[in-house]
Design an enzyme around this catalytic site. Structure first.
Site, PDB file in Angstrom:
ATOM      1  N   GLU A 186      32.904 -21.054 101.835  1.00 35.13           N
ATOM      2  CA  GLU A 186      33.737 -20.828 103.026  1.00 35.13           C
ATOM      3  C   GLU A 186      35.219 -21.040 102.688  1.00 35.13           C
ATOM      4  O   GLU A 186      36.097 -20.465 103.306  1.00 35.13           O
ATOM      5  CB  GLU A 186      33.315 -21.770 104.159  1.00 35.13           C
ATOM      6  CG  GLU A 186      31.941 -21.483 104.735  1.00 35.13           C
ATOM      7  CD  GLU A 186      31.890 -20.216 105.602  1.00 35.13           C
ATOM      8  OE1 GLU A 186      32.878 -19.910 106.286  1.00 35.13           O
ATOM      9  OE2 GLU A 186      30.840 -19.538 105.590  1.00 35.13           O
ATOM     10  N   ASP A 244      24.933 -15.202 110.772  1.00 34.69           N
ATOM     11  CA  ASP A 244      24.849 -16.315 109.819  1.00 34.69           C
ATOM     12  C   ASP A 244      25.736 -17.427 110.392  1.00 34.69           C
ATOM     13  O   ASP A 244      26.473 -17.207 111.355  1.00 34.69           O
ATOM     14  CB  ASP A 244      25.380 -15.873 108.441  1.00 34.69           C
ATOM     15  CG  ASP A 244      25.385 -17.010 107.414  1.00 34.69           C
ATOM     16  OD1 ASP A 244      24.371 -17.738 107.322  1.00 34.69           O
ATOM     17  OD2 ASP A 244      26.396 -17.193 106.709  1.00 34.69           O
ATOM     18  N   SER A 245      25.668 -18.598 109.772  1.00 33.76           N
ATOM     19  CA  SER A 245      26.550 -19.680 110.199  1.00 33.76           C
ATOM     20  C   SER A 245      28.011 -19.368 109.845  1.00 33.76           C
ATOM     21  O   SER A 245      28.912 -19.955 110.437  1.00 33.76           O
ATOM     22  CB  SER A 245      26.127 -20.981 109.520  1.00 33.76           C
ATOM     23  OG  SER A 245      26.145 -20.808 108.121  1.00 33.76           O
ATOM     24  N   CYS A 287      20.096 -19.118  99.717  1.00 29.02           N
ATOM     25  CA  CYS A 287      21.135 -19.312 100.746  1.00 29.02           C
ATOM     26  C   CYS A 287      22.071 -18.126 100.600  1.00 29.02           C
ATOM     27  O   CYS A 287      22.464 -17.778  99.464  1.00 29.02           O
ATOM     28  CB  CYS A 287      21.886 -20.625 100.503  1.00 29.02           C
ATOM     29  SG  CYS A 287      23.334 -20.819 101.598  1.00 29.02           S
ATOM     30  N   CYS A 305      20.649 -15.634 107.339  1.00 27.92           N
ATOM     31  CA  CYS A 305      20.846 -17.054 107.019  1.00 27.92           C
ATOM     32  C   CYS A 305      19.470 -17.632 106.715  1.00 27.92           C
ATOM     33  O   CYS A 305      18.558 -17.529 107.544  1.00 27.92           O
ATOM     34  CB  CYS A 305      21.473 -17.750 108.223  1.00 27.92           C
ATOM     35  SG  CYS A 305      21.566 -19.546 108.064  1.00 27.92           S
ATOM     36  N   HIS A 348      25.071 -17.809 101.131  1.00 28.17           N
ATOM     37  CA  HIS A 348      26.393 -18.129 100.581  1.00 28.17           C
ATOM     38  C   HIS A 348      26.389 -18.142  99.042  1.00 28.17           C
ATOM     39  O   HIS A 348      27.451 -18.093  98.431  1.00 28.17           O
ATOM     40  CB  HIS A 348      26.843 -19.526 101.053  1.00 28.17           C
ATOM     41  CG  HIS A 348      27.396 -19.561 102.444  1.00 28.17           C
ATOM     42  ND1 HIS A 348      26.604 -19.479 103.553  1.00 28.17           N
ATOM     43  CD2 HIS A 348      28.673 -19.676 102.898  1.00 28.17           C
ATOM     44  CE1 HIS A 348      27.370 -19.554 104.646  1.00 28.17           C
ATOM     45  NE2 HIS A 348      28.622 -19.677 104.269  1.00 28.17           N
TER      46      HIS A 348
HETATM   47  N1  DGL Z   1      24.179 -19.184 104.685  1.00 27.02           N
HETATM   48  C1  DGL Z   1      23.223 -20.040 105.234  1.00 27.02           C
HETATM   49  C2  DGL Z   1      21.889 -19.926 104.532  1.00 27.02           C
HETATM   50  O1  DGL Z   1      21.573 -18.884 104.025  1.00 27.02           O
HETATM   51  C3  DGL Z   1      23.525 -21.451 105.589  1.00 27.02           C
HETATM   52  C4  DGL Z   1      24.767 -22.118 105.213  1.00 27.02           C
HETATM   53  C5  DGL Z   1      24.996 -23.344 106.092  1.00 27.02           C
HETATM   54  O2  DGL Z   1      25.500 -23.126 107.181  1.00 27.02           O
HETATM   55  O3  DGL Z   1      24.651 -24.453 105.691  1.00 27.02           O
HETATM   56  O4  DGL Z   1      21.127 -20.855 104.524  1.00 27.02           O
END
Ligand code: DGL
Length: 269
Positions: free
Chosen positions: A151, A8-9, A188, A71, A190
């Site tokens: 984050e 993931d990012s 997402c 991600c 996150h």
């Molecule tokens: N967690 C990531 C997603 O599911 C992306 C978050 C990001 O880096 O913008 O899209």
């Protein structure tokens, strides 16, 4: 047995890793958070595809036997190119499993989806949901601020609650009463960290779903014939592209327990 690679990012993909470890407790995982280049969600599809190929190369170079793109932004922009680059490697993203979870949960066929700017603008969820349920109506809303807040570990309290209201109240107010979504898909990885503040904004009948469990089930199915036996002997190797301390700090929100900063290897892609 060779490990499963997950990237993931940042720390968002830990929601998927957690579900994977529950379903596949004997597996070894390598988790890569591309924290140096986060966020992916505000970048162009071409850039996200390039970053994703570099993450995949780092994991493939460490001998993985399956790649999980944990991600949504990377799944939306890079899944095809990753599969072309590694035709022998099972590559599993989170969009199809997330869409399947939303359609399964949604009696009314009206689904709200929230994600990064890139995921929503690219229309990946809208397309995946309509492939599964052509009559479904999808309301989509980018919620970029949630990524930085996750984050930061800022997922509860008045600021998180205000941001949830900012994004979600208009989304649900926009819908006419007879077509109000009964499902909110967290598109997402996150976003599950915000479930409590999101729940408080939503009408009570709305169900919240995300792609973690359905993605883990898809991976388990894919690896059915090569799964190691045993209940809990698996492990995770941690990789990040910047700041082990920051990754360790925000990981606790997603995993329940913090990763030890000393256990995180910082790599260059
Ligand atoms: N967690 C990531 C997603 O599911 C992306 C978050 C990001 O880096 O913008 O899209």
């Amino acid at each position: 047995m060779a490990p499963i690679g997950v990237f993931d990012s940042g720390v968002g993909g830990l929601t998927v890793l957690r579900a994977l470890r529950r379903v596949l407790p004997a597996e070894h995982f390598i988790y890569l958070g591309d924290t140096a280049r986060l966020p992916y969600g505000t970048k162009s599809a071409q850039t996200v595809a390039r970053y994703s190929l570099q993450c995949a190369a780092a994991l493939v170079g460490r001998g993985i036997r399956c790649l999980v793109v944990a991600c949504n932004t990377a799944s939306a922009s890079a899944l095809d190119v990753l599969r072309q680059r590694y035709p022998e490697l099972p590559v599993i993203g989170v969009i199809e499993p997330g869409a399947a979870a939303a359609v399964a949960a949604s009696a009314s066929q009206c689904i709200a989806v929230i994600g990064t700017e890139g995921t929503i603008a690219g229309g990946a969820y809208q397309a995946a949901i309509s492939r599964l349920c052509p009559t479904a109506r999808v309301l989509a809303q980018p919620c970029a601020l949630f990524v930085a807040m996750a984050e930061e570990g800022l997922t509860e309290g008045p600021i998180a609650a205000a941001v949830a209201r900012h994004y979600l109240e208009p989304l649900f107010a926009r819908a006419a009463a007879d077509e109000c979504p009964h499902t909110l898909l967290l598109g997402c990885t996150h976003f599950p960290a915000f479930t409590t503040v999101i729940r408080d904004v939503l009408p009570t009948q709305v169900r919240i779903v995300d792609s973690a469990e359905t993605t883990a089930a898809a991976v388990a199915l894919q690896l059915e014939s090569t799964r190691p036996a045993g209940a809990s002997s698996g492990s995770v190797r941690w990789l990040a592209t910047d700041s082990a301390a920051r990754f360790a700090h925000s990981s606790s929100v997603f995993l329940g327990a913090a990763v030890n900063a000393a256990d995180i290897d910082i790599i260059d892609l």
